[in-house]
Motif scaffolding. Structure first.
Motif, PDB file in Angstrom:
ATOM      1  N   ASP A  48     -26.027  20.480 -55.794  1.00 62.70           N
ATOM      2  CA  ASP A  48     -26.531  20.321 -57.160  1.00 62.70           C
ATOM      3  C   ASP A  48     -25.502  20.862 -58.150  1.00 62.70           C
ATOM      4  O   ASP A  48     -24.782  21.816 -57.845  1.00 62.70           O
ATOM      5  N   ASP A  49     -25.464  20.273 -59.339  1.00 59.99           N
ATOM      6  CA  ASP A  49     -24.539  20.785 -60.345  1.00 59.99           C
ATOM      7  C   ASP A  49     -25.175  21.942 -61.114  1.00 59.99           C
ATOM      8  O   ASP A  49     -26.351  22.263 -60.938  1.00 59.99           O
ATOM      9  N   ALA A  50     -24.377  22.554 -61.969  1.00 55.55           N
ATOM     10  CA  ALA A  50     -24.833  23.734 -62.715  1.00 55.55           C
ATOM     11  C   ALA A  50     -26.019  23.418 -63.615  1.00 55.55           C
ATOM     12  O   ALA A  50     -26.825  24.300 -63.909  1.00 55.55           O
ATOM     13  N   GLN A  51     -26.156  22.189 -64.060  1.00 53.20           N
ATOM     14  CA  GLN A  51     -27.280  21.820 -64.923  1.00 53.20           C
ATOM     15  C   GLN A  51     -28.613  22.050 -64.222  1.00 53.20           C
ATOM     16  O   GLN A  51     -29.598  22.431 -64.852  1.00 53.20           O
TER      17      GLN A  51
ATOM     18  N   PHE B 267     -33.408  28.128 -64.444  1.00 54.92           N
ATOM     19  CA  PHE B 267     -33.457  29.425 -65.105  1.00 54.92           C
ATOM     20  C   PHE B 267     -34.150  29.343 -66.466  1.00 54.92           C
ATOM     21  O   PHE B 267     -34.778  30.305 -66.898  1.00 54.92           O
ATOM     22  N   ALA B 268     -34.065  28.200 -67.139  1.00 57.13           N
ATOM     23  CA  ALA B 268     -34.770  28.021 -68.407  1.00 57.13           C
ATOM     24  C   ALA B 268     -36.282  28.087 -68.202  1.00 57.13           C
ATOM     25  O   ALA B 268     -37.024  28.508 -69.093  1.00 57.13           O
ATOM     26  N   ARG B 269     -36.724  27.712 -67.015  1.00 59.77           N
ATOM     27  CA  ARG B 269     -38.160  27.790 -66.669  1.00 59.77           C
ATOM     28  C   ARG B 269     -38.525  29.169 -66.110  1.00 59.77           C
ATOM     29  O   ARG B 269     -39.624  29.369 -65.629  1.00 59.77           O
ATOM     30  N   GLU B 270     -37.558  30.110 -66.149  1.00 58.27           N
ATOM     31  CA  GLU B 270     -37.769  31.472 -65.626  1.00 58.27           C
ATOM     32  C   GLU B 270     -38.097  31.456 -64.138  1.00 58.27           C
ATOM     33  O   GLU B 270     -38.937  32.213 -63.654  1.00 58.27           O
ATOM     34  N   GLU B 271     -37.415  30.599 -63.395  1.00 64.10           N
ATOM     35  CA  GLU B 271     -37.619  30.496 -61.957  1.00 64.10           C
ATOM     36  C   GLU B 271     -36.400  31.002 -61.211  1.00 64.10           C
ATOM     37  O   GLU B 271     -35.308  31.093 -61.773  1.00 64.10           O
TER      38      GLU B 271
ATOM     39  N   LYS C 115     -30.644  34.274 -61.898  1.00 62.47           N
ATOM     40  CA  LYS C 115     -29.749  34.273 -63.065  1.00 62.47           C
ATOM     41  C   LYS C 115     -28.582  35.227 -62.869  1.00 62.47           C
ATOM     42  O   LYS C 115     -27.435  34.909 -63.179  1.00 62.47           O
ATOM     43  N   ILE C 116     -28.863  36.408 -62.357  1.00 65.11           N
ATOM     44  CA  ILE C 116     -27.801  37.404 -62.212  1.00 65.11           C
ATOM     45  C   ILE C 116     -26.753  36.951 -61.196  1.00 65.11           C
ATOM     46  O   ILE C 116     -25.564  37.258 -61.344  1.00 65.11           O
ATOM     47  N   ASP C 117     -27.158  36.180 -60.182  1.00 66.05           N
ATOM     48  CA  ASP C 117     -26.184  35.638 -59.234  1.00 66.05           C
ATOM     49  C   ASP C 117     -25.222  34.685 -59.935  1.00 66.05           C
ATOM     50  O   ASP C 117     -24.015  34.707 -59.682  1.00 66.05           O
ATOM     51  N   LEU C 118     -25.769  33.843 -60.816  1.00 66.09           N
ATOM     52  CA  LEU C 118     -24.921  32.907 -61.553  1.00 66.09           C
ATOM     53  C   LEU C 118     -23.980  33.656 -62.487  1.00 66.09           C
ATOM     54  O   LEU C 118     -22.780  33.354 -62.549  1.00 66.09           O
ATOM     55  N   VAL C 119     -24.496  34.655 -63.184  1.00 67.02           N
ATOM     56  CA  VAL C 119     -23.656  35.461 -64.070  1.00 67.02           C
ATOM     57  C   VAL C 119     -22.546  36.131 -63.268  1.00 67.02           C
ATOM     58  O   VAL C 119     -21.378  36.115 -63.666  1.00 67.02           O
ATOM     59  N   ASP C 120     -22.896  36.693 -62.115  1.00 69.32           N
ATOM     60  CA  ASP C 120     -21.901  37.348 -61.263  1.00 69.32           C
ATOM     61  C   ASP C 120     -20.835  36.358 -60.821  1.00 69.32           C
ATOM     62  O   ASP C 120     -19.639  36.660 -60.843  1.00 69.32           O
ATOM     63  N   HIS C 121     -21.262  35.172 -60.436  1.00 73.75           N
ATOM     64  CA  HIS C 121     -20.304  34.156 -59.996  1.00 73.75           C
ATOM     65  C   HIS C 121     -19.355  33.766 -61.125  1.00 73.75           C
ATOM     66  O   HIS C 121     -18.144  33.662 -60.929  1.00 73.75           O
TER      67      HIS C 121
END
Length: 116
Positions: free
Chosen positions: A68-71, A77-81, A98-104
């Motif tokens: 899957d792409d980043a979208q 994450f916009a749905r707080e999932e 979300k924090i995993d994506l930020v870390d990446h």
């Protein structure tokens, strides 16, 4: 594990990050518990070590694929999932928050496409 105390004994230490999932017989994920869920609720006094995993379980979970792409992540994450990451063969790769994506993005964290 059924309680937070059980979860701590599974990991061997409260300092080791761990995540747990619950699913139905039909393999539908009903929720996850991450170390940050456990810690936040313990510190805030919302639970104790004898609280059930169901009490702290994060139930807003969707599945994403390694290709899957980043979208897809942004929508999740916009749905707080949180996302349960599966490969093309429906094998579990991990959990992404979300924090995993930020870390990446900031530190070159885990690349889920290369996992497994």
């Amino acid at each position: 594990p059924t309680t937070l105390r059980d979860a701590g004994s599974v990991t061997g230490s409260w300092l080791i990050p761990a995540s747990f999932m619950r699913w139905t017989a039909s393999r539908t994920v009903v929720g996850i518990v991450t170390e940050s869920d456990m810690l936040a609720r313990l510190v805030e006094g919302q639970c104790n070590l004898d609280s059930s995993m169901a009490e702290v379980m994060f139930r807003r979970v969707s599945t994403v694929r390694t290709d899957d792409d980043a979208q897809a992540l942004l929508a999740l994450f916009a749905r707080e999932e949180a996302g349960v990451v599966l490969d093309r063969d429906d094998r579990l790769i991990g959990i992404i928050t979300k924090i995993d994506l930020v870390d990446h993005l900031t530190h070159g964290g885990p690349n889920f496409q290369q996992a497994g």
